[in-house]
Design an enzyme around this catalytic site. Structure first.
Site, short mmCIF file in Angstrom:
data_model
loop_
_atom_site.label_atom_id
_atom_site.label_comp_id
_atom_site.label_asym_id
_atom_site.label_seq_id
_atom_site.Cartn_x
_atom_site.Cartn_y
_atom_site.Cartn_z
N ASP A 45 0.86 -1.19 0.00
CA ASP A 45 0.00 0.00 0.00
C ASP A 45 0.89 1.24 0.00
O ASP A 45 1.60 1.50 0.96
CB ASP A 45 -0.89 0.00 1.25
CG ASP A 45 -1.87 1.18 1.25
OD1 ASP A 45 -3.00 1.00 0.76
OD2 ASP A 45 -1.48 2.27 1.72
N TYR A 50 3.30 9.85 -0.74
CA TYR A 50 4.37 9.27 0.08
C TYR A 50 5.74 9.48 -0.56
O TYR A 50 6.77 9.34 0.11
CB TYR A 50 4.16 7.77 0.34
CG TYR A 50 2.87 7.39 1.03
CD1 TYR A 50 2.05 8.35 1.63
CD2 TYR A 50 2.47 6.06 1.11
CE1 TYR A 50 0.86 8.00 2.26
CE2 TYR A 50 1.28 5.70 1.74
CZ TYR A 50 0.49 6.68 2.30
OH TYR A 50 -0.70 6.32 2.93
N LYS A 75 -2.66 5.91 -4.46
CA LYS A 75 -3.77 6.84 -4.16
C LYS A 75 -3.57 8.18 -4.85
O LYS A 75 -2.44 8.66 -4.98
CB LYS A 75 -3.86 7.07 -2.64
CG LYS A 75 -3.81 5.80 -1.82
CD LYS A 75 -3.97 6.02 -0.33
CE LYS A 75 -3.63 4.74 0.44
NZ LYS A 75 -2.20 4.63 0.81
N HIS A 108 -7.62 9.69 -2.03
CA HIS A 108 -6.93 9.62 -0.74
C HIS A 108 -7.76 10.23 0.40
O HIS A 108 -7.83 9.67 1.49
CB HIS A 108 -5.58 10.34 -0.85
CG HIS A 108 -4.54 9.85 0.10
ND1 HIS A 108 -3.21 9.72 -0.23
CD2 HIS A 108 -4.64 9.46 1.39
CE1 HIS A 108 -2.54 9.27 0.83
NE2 HIS A 108 -3.37 9.11 1.82
#
Ligand code: NAD
Length: 276
Positions: A45, A50, A75, A108
């Protein structure tokens, strides 16, 4: 060690236990995802925000594991919602991951202040039709946000990824998801280390009883509730430990005692008011 597979509302399956890479240093992501894949994880994930999709992609490429044995989620970030931006965003994610499709693509956060998530969801429906993602879902969506998607679009989200841990157990959204075929994924499953979850008596007692760690008890609690979970760790020993949760079983009393920890204690942002 066999990870259970959950069948989503679109017929695709997802391994119930994965490895999450929020706050995994981009410079370490390839090494740590490679470690997770060696341990046996097949579900990763990540998210555009990120900043570590390239590292995930390099680890996947180097692993030699057939693509159809992996389940990769990423996401769409909040600033990329709306009519024109999601297509460029998913393509950028795919390029960084080195993949021609992901298995699950999520909005998200709903960002109700922007009021773009219904339009964005229609874009995700298109991407699914084109094969850029197998399944589509949402994250941090509360009941009113889900109800708008159910009323105004064609596709019921396959998942809703929510902050969920024993002190914030999301009972109402879990029940709503169960009623509508939306599987619940937990983020912050270990409370992100932001409260003394491992010191809670119910958790510590179960850990002692089974000769396992408190983290393993909490992960087992998620799995027993049918929740999809992907704990994060940057420590190889813990990455392995978090996967080793199928050799013991919690008793119904132990599960009930951990259920009783719930006190509505959020450790992250409230999706109704988040504006990042
Ligand atoms: P988490 O609850 O998984 O906590 C991670 C922390 O727990 C680690 O940094 C480590 O300190 C500790 N930990 C992990 N394994 C341990 C062990 N065996 N023993 C002791 N301590 C241990 O929190 P998270 O990383 O925020 O959540 C998991 C994943 O969920 C993320 O990596 C990401 O993929 C996803 N996520 C999504 C959202 C979202 O908005 N959709 C937000 C946050 C996280």
């Amino acid at each position: 060690m066999t990870v259970p597979e959950i069948t989503l509302n679109d017929g695709h399956t997802i391994p119930q236990l994965g490895y999450g890479v929020f706050k995994v240093d981009p410079a370490e992501t390839e090494r740590l995802v490679a470690t997770a894949l060696e341990v046996g994880y097949r579900h990763i994930d990540t998210a555009a925000i990120y900043g570590n999709e390239e590292g995930v992609g390099r680890a996947i490429a180097a692993s030699g594991i057939p693509r159809d044995e992996l389940f990769i989620t990423t996401k769409l970030w909040n600033s990329e919602q709306g009519t024109d931006k999601p297509r460029a965003a998913i393509q950028t994610s795919l390029d960084k991951l080195g993949l021609d499709h992901v298995d699950l693509y999520l909005i998200h956060w709903p960002r109700p202040d922007q009021d773009l998530y219904v339009d964005t969801w229609r874009q995700l429906e298109t991407f699914r039709g084109e094969g850029l993602t197998r399944s589509i879902g949402v994250s941090n969506f509360h009941r009113p946000h889900l109800e708008r998607l159910l009323a105004e679009t064609e596709t019921v989200p396959a998942v809703d990824q929510l902050e969920l841990h024993p002190a914030f157990a999301q009972r109402e959204l879990r029940a709503f998801g169960a009623d509508h075929g939306i599987h619940i994924e937990a983020w912050g499953p270990l409370g992100q280390g932001k409260y003394d979850l491992f010191g809670e008596k119910a958790v510590a007692d179960a850990a002692d009883a089974h000769g396992v760690t408190p983290a393993q008890v909490v992960l087992r609690w998620h799995l027993d509730h049918g929740i999809i979970v992907f704990p994060k760790s940057s420590t190889p020993e813990r990455i392995a430990q978090n996967f080793d949760v199928f050799g013991f079983e919690l008793t119904p009393d132990e599960v009930a005692a951990i259920d009783a920890i719930d006190r509505g204690q959020r450790v992250g942002s409230d999706p109704d008011t988040a504006t990042f």
